[in-house]
Design a protein around this motif. Structure first.
Motif, short mmCIF file in Angstrom:
data_model
loop_
_atom_site.label_atom_id
_atom_site.label_comp_id
_atom_site.label_asym_id
_atom_site.label_seq_id
_atom_site.Cartn_x
_atom_site.Cartn_y
_atom_site.Cartn_z
N PHE A 214 0.82 -1.20 0.00
CA PHE A 214 0.00 0.00 0.00
C PHE A 214 0.86 1.25 0.00
O PHE A 214 2.05 1.21 0.32
CB PHE A 214 -0.97 0.02 1.19
N ILE A 215 0.22 2.33 -0.39
CA ILE A 215 0.78 3.68 -0.25
C ILE A 215 -0.28 4.49 0.46
O ILE A 215 -1.46 4.40 0.12
CB ILE A 215 1.08 4.34 -1.62
N ASN A 216 0.14 5.26 1.47
CA ASN A 216 -0.83 6.19 2.05
C ASN A 216 -0.25 7.58 2.12
O ASN A 216 0.96 7.77 2.19
CB ASN A 216 -1.38 5.69 3.39
N ALA A 217 -1.16 8.55 2.04
CA ALA A 217 -0.76 9.95 1.98
C ALA A 217 -1.84 10.83 2.59
O ALA A 217 -2.99 10.41 2.74
CB ALA A 217 -0.54 10.36 0.52
N GLY A 218 -1.45 12.03 2.89
CA GLY A 218 -2.37 13.09 3.27
C GLY A 218 -2.12 14.25 2.32
O GLY A 218 -1.25 14.17 1.45
N CYS A 219 -2.88 15.32 2.48
CA CYS A 219 -2.72 16.49 1.60
C CYS A 219 -2.54 17.74 2.44
O CYS A 219 -3.17 17.91 3.48
CB CYS A 219 -3.93 16.64 0.70
N ALA A 220 -1.68 18.63 1.93
CA ALA A 220 -1.37 19.86 2.66
C ALA A 220 -1.29 21.03 1.70
O ALA A 220 -0.94 20.86 0.53
CB ALA A 220 -0.05 19.71 3.41
N ASN B 70 -1.25 19.44 -2.57
CA ASN B 70 0.01 18.72 -2.40
C ASN B 70 -0.19 17.43 -1.61
O ASN B 70 -0.58 17.47 -0.44
CB ASN B 70 1.03 19.60 -1.67
N ALA B 71 0.06 16.30 -2.25
CA ALA B 71 -0.02 15.00 -1.57
C ALA B 71 1.31 14.73 -0.88
O ALA B 71 2.37 15.01 -1.44
CB ALA B 71 -0.34 13.89 -2.56
N VAL B 72 1.23 14.20 0.33
CA VAL B 72 2.42 13.89 1.11
C VAL B 72 2.36 12.41 1.48
O VAL B 72 1.50 12.00 2.27
CB VAL B 72 2.51 14.76 2.38
N ILE B 73 3.24 11.62 0.89
CA ILE B 73 3.26 10.17 1.14
C ILE B 73 3.88 9.89 2.50
O ILE B 73 4.92 10.44 2.85
CB ILE B 73 4.06 9.45 0.04
N MET B 74 3.22 8.99 3.24
CA MET B 74 3.74 8.59 4.54
C MET B 74 4.29 7.16 4.52
O MET B 74 5.22 6.86 5.24
CB MET B 74 2.65 8.75 5.59
N SER B 75 3.72 6.30 3.72
CA SER B 75 4.22 4.92 3.60
C SER B 75 4.12 4.46 2.16
O SER B 75 3.11 4.71 1.50
CB SER B 75 3.38 3.94 4.44
N GLU C 259 0.30 3.57 -10.18
CA GLU C 259 -1.14 3.70 -9.95
C GLU C 259 -1.43 4.87 -9.00
O GLU C 259 -2.36 5.64 -9.22
CB GLU C 259 -1.71 2.40 -9.38
N PHE C 260 -0.63 5.00 -7.96
CA PHE C 260 -0.82 6.09 -7.01
C PHE C 260 -0.65 7.45 -7.71
O PHE C 260 -1.47 8.36 -7.53
CB PHE C 260 0.17 5.97 -5.84
N ILE C 261 0.40 7.58 -8.51
CA ILE C 261 0.64 8.82 -9.25
C ILE C 261 -0.55 9.13 -10.16
O ILE C 261 -1.04 10.26 -10.20
CB ILE C 261 1.96 8.74 -10.06
N ALA C 262 -1.03 8.11 -10.87
CA ALA C 262 -2.17 8.30 -11.77
C ALA C 262 -3.40 8.76 -10.98
O ALA C 262 -4.14 9.65 -11.43
CB ALA C 262 -2.47 7.01 -12.53
N GLN C 263 -3.63 8.17 -9.82
CA GLN C 263 -4.79 8.56 -9.02
C GLN C 263 -4.67 9.99 -8.50
O GLN C 263 -5.64 10.74 -8.49
CB GLN C 263 -5.01 7.57 -7.88
N MET C 264 -3.47 10.36 -8.08
CA MET C 264 -3.27 11.73 -7.59
C MET C 264 -3.49 12.74 -8.73
O MET C 264 -4.10 13.78 -8.52
CB MET C 264 -1.89 11.90 -6.96
N LYS C 265 -3.02 12.41 -9.91
CA LYS C 265 -3.26 13.28 -11.07
C LYS C 265 -4.75 13.40 -11.33
O LYS C 265 -5.26 14.50 -11.54
CB LYS C 265 -2.57 12.72 -12.33
N SER C 266 -5.47 12.28 -11.30
CA SER C 266 -6.91 12.31 -11.59
C SER C 266 -7.68 13.08 -10.52
O SER C 266 -8.76 13.59 -10.79
CB SER C 266 -7.46 10.89 -11.74
N MET C 267 -7.12 13.18 -9.32
CA MET C 267 -7.76 13.94 -8.24
C MET C 267 -7.39 15.42 -8.30
O MET C 267 -7.83 16.20 -7.46
CB MET C 267 -7.36 13.34 -6.88
N GLY C 268 -6.55 15.78 -9.27
CA GLY C 268 -6.18 17.18 -9.43
C GLY C 268 -5.05 17.66 -8.55
O GLY C 268 -4.83 18.88 -8.42
N LYS C 269 -4.31 16.74 -7.94
CA LYS C 269 -3.18 17.15 -7.11
C LYS C 269 -2.09 17.74 -8.00
O LYS C 269 -1.95 17.37 -9.17
CB LYS C 269 -2.64 15.98 -6.29
N LYS C 270 -1.31 18.66 -7.43
CA LYS C 270 -0.26 19.35 -8.19
C LYS C 270 1.13 18.77 -7.95
O LYS C 270 1.99 18.80 -8.83
CB LYS C 270 -0.23 20.85 -7.86
#
Length: 163
Positions: free
Chosen positions: A59-65, A87-92, A111-122
């Motif tokens: 897994f990958i987990n992140a928060g946003c700031a 801004n997504a910040v990966i924790m694990s 997959e994580f990168i693709a999902q963050m792009k689709s969510m509009g993260k910069k």
């Protein structure tokens, strides 16, 4: 060979994700069960699981700031997290040792990168140890600086990807 399936974590995944976390990380760098549960409950959109035959293997987990401070220990419990922040910040980033060395981490990161792009993260930010700098550079992360964090009593480096 089974094809990995990606999905968001749910509260019932807490124990399996915690098991992978403590099996894969050294000493005090692993998140506690409570932190894993908090991350799943507060921001499942940022908690991507990879499964094989319905079993989580990584897994990958992140928060946003809005403003990223990689050495902020409270952020690991999503204090200051805002799902609307750019801004997504990966924790694990973790794959169970039984499945390492088979390319699964690369699939998971892509997959994580693709999902963050689709969510509009910069941007996506992370901290890593010396031995992982080249790996993350391969995905398109650029080296920022040595981190002031001594999480788990270890030396860390900050990296960032612009999406």
């Amino acid at each position: 060979m089974s094809t990995p399936v990606f999905r968001r974590a749910t509260p019932v995944d807490t124990d399996r994700c915690f098991d992978i976390e403590i099996t894969s990380y050294e000493g005090d760098e692993a998140a506690t069960r409570e932190k894993i549960a908090t991350r799943i409950n507060l921001y499942p959109e940022g908690f991507l699981c990879m499964t094989l035959d319905d079993e989580i293997i990584g897994f990958i987990n992140a928060g946003c700031a809005w403003e990223v401070v990689m050495s902020d220990e409270e952020f690991k419990e999503l204090v200051g997290h805002d799902p609307a922040a750019p801004n997504a910040v990966i924790m694990s980033v973790v794959v169970h040792p039984d499945f390492q060395g088979k390319g699964y981490a690369s699939l998971l990161m892509r997959e994580f990168i693709a999902q963050m792009k689709s969510m509009g993260k910069k941007t996506i930010h992370l901290m890593c140890k010396d031995r992982h700098i080249d790996l993350y550079a391969h995905f398109g992360y650029r080296y920022i600086k040595p981190s002031s964090s001594d999480h788990g009593g270890m030396a860390w480096h900050e990296m960032m990807m612009t999406l």
